[in-house]
Design an enzyme around this catalytic site. Structure first.
Site, PDB file in Angstrom:
ATOM      1  N   SER B 157       0.840  -1.199   0.000  1.00  0.00           N
ATOM      2  CA  SER B 157       0.000   0.000   0.000  1.00  0.00           C
ATOM      3  C   SER B 157       0.877   1.252   0.000  1.00  0.00           C
ATOM      4  O   SER B 157       1.788   1.356  -0.807  1.00  0.00           O
ATOM      5  CB  SER B 157      -0.957  -0.056   1.199  1.00  0.00           C
ATOM      6  OG  SER B 157      -1.979   0.892   1.085  1.00  0.00           O
ATOM      7  N   ARG B 227     -11.711   6.222  10.086  1.00  0.00           N
ATOM      8  CA  ARG B 227     -11.293   4.826  10.140  1.00  0.00           C
ATOM      9  C   ARG B 227     -12.386   3.890   9.637  1.00  0.00           C
ATOM     10  O   ARG B 227     -12.112   2.890   8.970  1.00  0.00           O
ATOM     11  CB  ARG B 227     -10.913   4.470  11.576  1.00  0.00           C
ATOM     12  CG  ARG B 227     -10.407   3.062  11.758  1.00  0.00           C
ATOM     13  CD  ARG B 227      -9.156   2.806  10.962  1.00  0.00           C
ATOM     14  NE  ARG B 227      -8.535   1.538  11.330  1.00  0.00           N
ATOM     15  CZ  ARG B 227      -7.413   1.090  10.804  1.00  0.00           C
ATOM     16  NH1 ARG B 227      -6.780   1.793   9.878  1.00  0.00           N
ATOM     17  NH2 ARG B 227      -6.901  -0.063  11.185  1.00  0.00           N
ATOM     18  N   ASP B 322      -8.817  -6.555  -4.603  1.00  0.00           N
ATOM     19  CA  ASP B 322      -8.440  -5.239  -4.057  1.00  0.00           C
ATOM     20  C   ASP B 322      -9.021  -4.155  -4.968  1.00  0.00           C
ATOM     21  O   ASP B 322      -8.622  -4.031  -6.128  1.00  0.00           O
ATOM     22  CB  ASP B 322      -6.907  -5.149  -4.006  1.00  0.00           C
ATOM     23  CG  ASP B 322      -6.406  -3.846  -3.375  1.00  0.00           C
ATOM     24  OD1 ASP B 322      -7.211  -2.939  -3.129  1.00  0.00           O
ATOM     25  OD2 ASP B 322      -5.180  -3.769  -3.132  1.00  0.00           O
ATOM     26  N   HIS B 355      -8.103  -5.141  -0.221  1.00  0.00           N
ATOM     27  CA  HIS B 355      -6.800  -4.513  -0.013  1.00  0.00           C
ATOM     28  C   HIS B 355      -6.079  -5.086   1.207  1.00  0.00           C
ATOM     29  O   HIS B 355      -4.857  -5.212   1.227  1.00  0.00           O
ATOM     30  CB  HIS B 355      -7.012  -3.011   0.166  1.00  0.00           C
ATOM     31  CG  HIS B 355      -5.752  -2.216   0.217  1.00  0.00           C
ATOM     32  ND1 HIS B 355      -4.858  -2.184  -0.831  1.00  0.00           N
ATOM     33  CD2 HIS B 355      -5.223  -1.426   1.188  1.00  0.00           C
ATOM     34  CE1 HIS B 355      -3.839  -1.400  -0.507  1.00  0.00           C
ATOM     35  NE2 HIS B 355      -4.029  -0.935   0.709  1.00  0.00           N
ATOM     36  N   ASP B 356      -6.851  -5.440   2.230  1.00  0.00           N
ATOM     37  CA  ASP B 356      -6.274  -6.011   3.448  1.00  0.00           C
ATOM     38  C   ASP B 356      -5.494  -7.297   3.203  1.00  0.00           C
ATOM     39  O   ASP B 356      -4.724  -7.721   4.074  1.00  0.00           O
ATOM     40  CB  ASP B 356      -7.389  -6.317   4.454  1.00  0.00           C
ATOM     41  CG  ASP B 356      -7.490  -5.253   5.529  1.00  0.00           C
ATOM     42  OD1 ASP B 356      -6.704  -4.289   5.483  1.00  0.00           O
ATOM     43  OD2 ASP B 356      -8.362  -5.392   6.408  1.00  0.00           O
TER      44      ASP B 356
END
Lengths: 382, 382
Positions: B157, B227, B322, B355-356
C-alpha cells in the site's frame, strides 16, 4: 434560470398536496394518525384512467421530477432528461405522478413537519419508515387521485426498490414495473457506507439528538460528510478519472489542508450545497429504508418466491460502471423473476458514469426506455 | 496475550530510537532542524552488511512489524504473518529494519512530539511530509545503521509507494524492490475518500485547529469516521458479504439508529479502537502523503521515464479483489517498468479479502514472497 422554458419540458409545474386523515400503520409498529403527501403531476389522465405512471424517487430525490417551479428556477426537476413531451415518459401520452415520500423534507409529512399531537417538530420522533410503508402510502394517494391501476411504476436506485415492493404487495395495481439501477437488498458494503454517513450526522454536536430545529442550527458538518461520501459511491472510478483526474485547483501543490485537487473542490461543493436543500433527519430515515429493504426476507429469503406474487411485466436496467448497485445485482433480480416465471426484459447499458447514469443523458438508455414505454402507451390506448 | 511466544515469531522486541541533528529539507520547502526516528530490527546484520531489508509501513502502520513488546502484549506486530524465522522475510537469513515514518505518532518525530523551538506540541504546525521525505529520512537511518545497500526494500500500500520512490531516488541503494498492493499515484476516487476522511477530522469541533493536545481532548468522532470509511475500502464487497452478510446483531430489526447489522457493529468497533491508538494529525498527514505521491510528475508524467533511473529488480504483487489499489493499478507499474526495460516479476494473487489481503495469511502470496526472497537471500550469501 431559463429565459424561456426549453422545448421538451413540461414547463411550469406547481406541487400539489393531499391530506390523509386515515391513520397509516407502519412496519415499525407505530401509527401515523394523519399525514400529508406532496406530489407533482405531468400530462393528462385519460378518460378510462389507464395511462397513469408512478415515478418513485431515490435517496435525495423528491416530487419535483420534471419542469420548473418558476421562471427564476435555476434548474428543472431531477428526471427532466426523461420526462416530458416526446420523451420516454411522454407527457403527451401519459399522466405521470411523482410523490415526495413519507419522512421526506420537501412537503410530505416528515421529521421537519409539526407533530399535531405535540405542536412541535417530529424531529427524531418521526418513526422509521420502510419501502413497504412508502408503497402503502402511495397506494392511498393513488386512490385519492382516482387511479385504479398504474400503467407502469418506475424508479431508479431506492426508487427501483419501491417498484419491486409495489409488484409484490399490490400485484394487480400495476401492469409494468421498471426497476433501474437497483438491488433486491443492500450488501454489507452498501450498509457500511450508509452507517458511516449516519454516524457522521448522529455524532455532529449540532445534531442535538435530532432536535436541532429548536436550536436553530443544522448538523451541517455531518450532512456534508454524508453527501460527499455518497457522491463518491454514485460516480465510477473511471468517471472521476475522466472528470477530475489529478487536476490541481491552483496548478501547484500547496502543502496544507486546503482544497488541492479538483475532486476535493467538487466534493466540498456538493456537500455544502446539499446542506442548503436537505434535512439531516430525513437523510437518516432514507438510509435506514435502504438498509431494511429486503422483500425476500418475508418469503424465507427466497426472492423468486416473493416474485411469484407479482403480475406485472418487468423491465430491469443496469449500468456497466455502477458499483453501488452493479449489473450483477440487477441480474439477481432478473434471475429471481425468471425462476418465478415472470415476464422480464433486461438491458445492461454501457456507461462510464457509475450509479448516477440513471439520471444522466444516454442515448442507449433513452432508446431502451422509449421503446418499452411505447409498448406500454399503446396498451393503454395512447 | 501470548502465554508463551509462538514458534515462528521473532519473540520479544524492543523499539530503538535514533536522534538526527542534521536538518532535513522537506519537499514542502520547510526544514526540520532535528528529528527522531523510532524503529525495530529483527535478525542479525551479517559481516559484509549485505543482508539488510527495509520494511516500509502503510497509512496506519508503524515500526512494530513483528514480535511482541512484552509477554502481556495482546497481539504481535502488523506483519507477523510474513516476518520471522522460517517465514518469507526470514530473520534467520536477513537483518530487517522497520522504522516509524516522520510525522507518525508512535515515537518518530511528528505532530504529537514537542517542537524544541517552542517547547509545545507541533500539532498542525508539523510540516506536510511526502513519500520522498520519508525515503530521504530512511536513508539517513540506513547510514546510521552502517548499511550501504539494502538487499531489498519491501512495502504494501503506502509502503509500496515508498519502495517505488527509493528505487527512483536512490537507485544504487537497493538490489530488490517489492511493491505490494500499491499504485503509482492515487486516482480521483482514492483522493475523494481521503478528502472525506480529512474533512471528518478537520470539521470535528474537538479538532481545535489541530491544537487538541493542549485541550486534553481528541477529535474522536472525526477519527472514528475516517477509520470506519477506510475499513470499507480495505475490504472487498465479497469479503464483507462473507464476513457479515446481512446478519442482524440482535436477530431482529429494531427500527432505530442503534447498531442493527453486524457490519455496523464491526465498523464502530474498528473506529473506536483506532481512536485509542492513533493520532488524528498524523492521520491527516498520511492521507496527504498518499494524495501527493506521483513520482511520474517529476518526469513529465512519464512513469517509465522515472523508472529508467531505477536499478533494482522488482517484484510487483496485486490481489484480485483489491478495489482500493486494483490489479490494474499494479499492471500500470509493471508496464512502465517493462517500458523502461527494468527487470520485473508480477504476481496477481487470488484473494477475496480486498486490499487487506497484503496483511493476511494466504498460501499463494506466502509462496510467492518466499520463493522471491530465497533468491534475494542466496544473492546476499545467506
Amino acid at each position: 434560470m431559463p429565459e424561456s422554458i426549453p422545448a421538451g419540458s413540461v414547463g411550469l409545474v406547481t406541487p400539489q398536496k393531499k391530506h390523509f386523515e386515515e391513520p397509516i400503520e407502519l412496519a415499525c409498529g407505530k401509527t401515523l394518525p394523519q399525514y400529508d403527501l406532496v406530489y407533482e403531476t405531468y400530462g393528462e389522465l385519460n378518460a378510462d384512467h389507464s395511462n397513469a405512471l408512478l415515478i418513485c424517487h431515490a435517496l435525495s430525490g423528491d416530487h419535483h421530477a420534471a419542469g420548473y417551479h418558476s421562471m427564476e428556477d435555476p434548474k428543472p426537476g431531477w428526471w427532466e432528461n426523461y420526462i416530458g413531451p416526446g420523451k420516454p415518459f411522454d407527457t403527451d401520452r401519459f399522466y405521470i405522478v411523482c410523490p415526495n415520500n413519507l419522512g421526506g423534507c420537501k412537503g410530505s409529512t416528515g421529521p421537519n413537519s409539526i407533530n399535531p399531537a405535540t405542536g412541535k417538530f417530529y424531529g427524531p420522533d418521526f418513526p422509521i419508515v420502510t419501502v413497504k410503508d412508502w408503497v402503502q402510502s402511495q397506494k392511498h394517494l393513488m386512490h385519492a387521485l382516482g387511479i385504479n391501476q398504474w400503467a407502469a411504476i418506475i424508479g431508479g436506485s431506492l426508487g427501483g426498490m419501491q417498484v419491486i415492493q409495489w409488484a409484490i404487495d399490490y400485484p394487480d395495481r400495476l401492469r409494468h414495473a421498471l426497476v433501474i439501477a437497483a438491488a433486491s437488498r443492500l450488501s454489507a458494503q452498501n450498509i457500511g457506507f450508509n452507517e458511516v454517513a449516519r454516524q457522521a450526522i448522529l455524532s455532529d454536536p449540532d445534531y442535538h439528538g435530532g432536535h436541532y430545529y429548536e436550536q436553530d442550527v443544522v448538523p451541517r458538518r455531518g450532512l456534508m460528510l454524508a453527501r460527499m461520501l455518497g457522491h463518491i459511491t454514485y460516480l465510477s472510478d473511471d468517471a472521476m478519472r475522466a472528470q477530475f483526474g489529478r487536476e490541481l485547483r491552483t496548478g501547484r501543490l500547496s502543502y496544507d489542508f486546503d482544497v488541492q485537487f479538483q475532486v476535493e473542490s467538487y466534493l466540498r461543493y456538493q456537500g455544502r450545497s446539499f446542506v442548503e436543500r436537505f434535512d439531516a433527519n430525513t437523510y437518516l430515515l432514507m438510509t435506514k429504508a435502504l438498509d431494511y429493504f429486503d422483500p425476500a426476507s418475508e418469503y424465507d429469503n427466497d426472492l423468486a418466491a416473493a416474485f411469484k406474487r407479482a403480475q406485472a411485466r418487468f423491465l430491469v436496467i443496469a449500468f456497466t460502471s455502477d458499483w453501488r448497485f452493479s449489473p450483477a445485482r440487477s441480474r439477481e433480480i432478473v434471475k429471481a423473476l425468471t425462476d418465478a416465471r415472470r415476464q422480464v426484459s433486461y438491458a445492461e447499458i454501457e456507461s462510464s458514469e457509475g450509479h448516477d447514469a440513471f439520471l444522466l443523458p444516454n442515448d442507449y438508455y433513452k432508446d431502451a426506455l422509449a421503446a418499452y414505454m411505447d409498448g406500454v402507451a399503446k396498451e393503454a390506448g395512447g
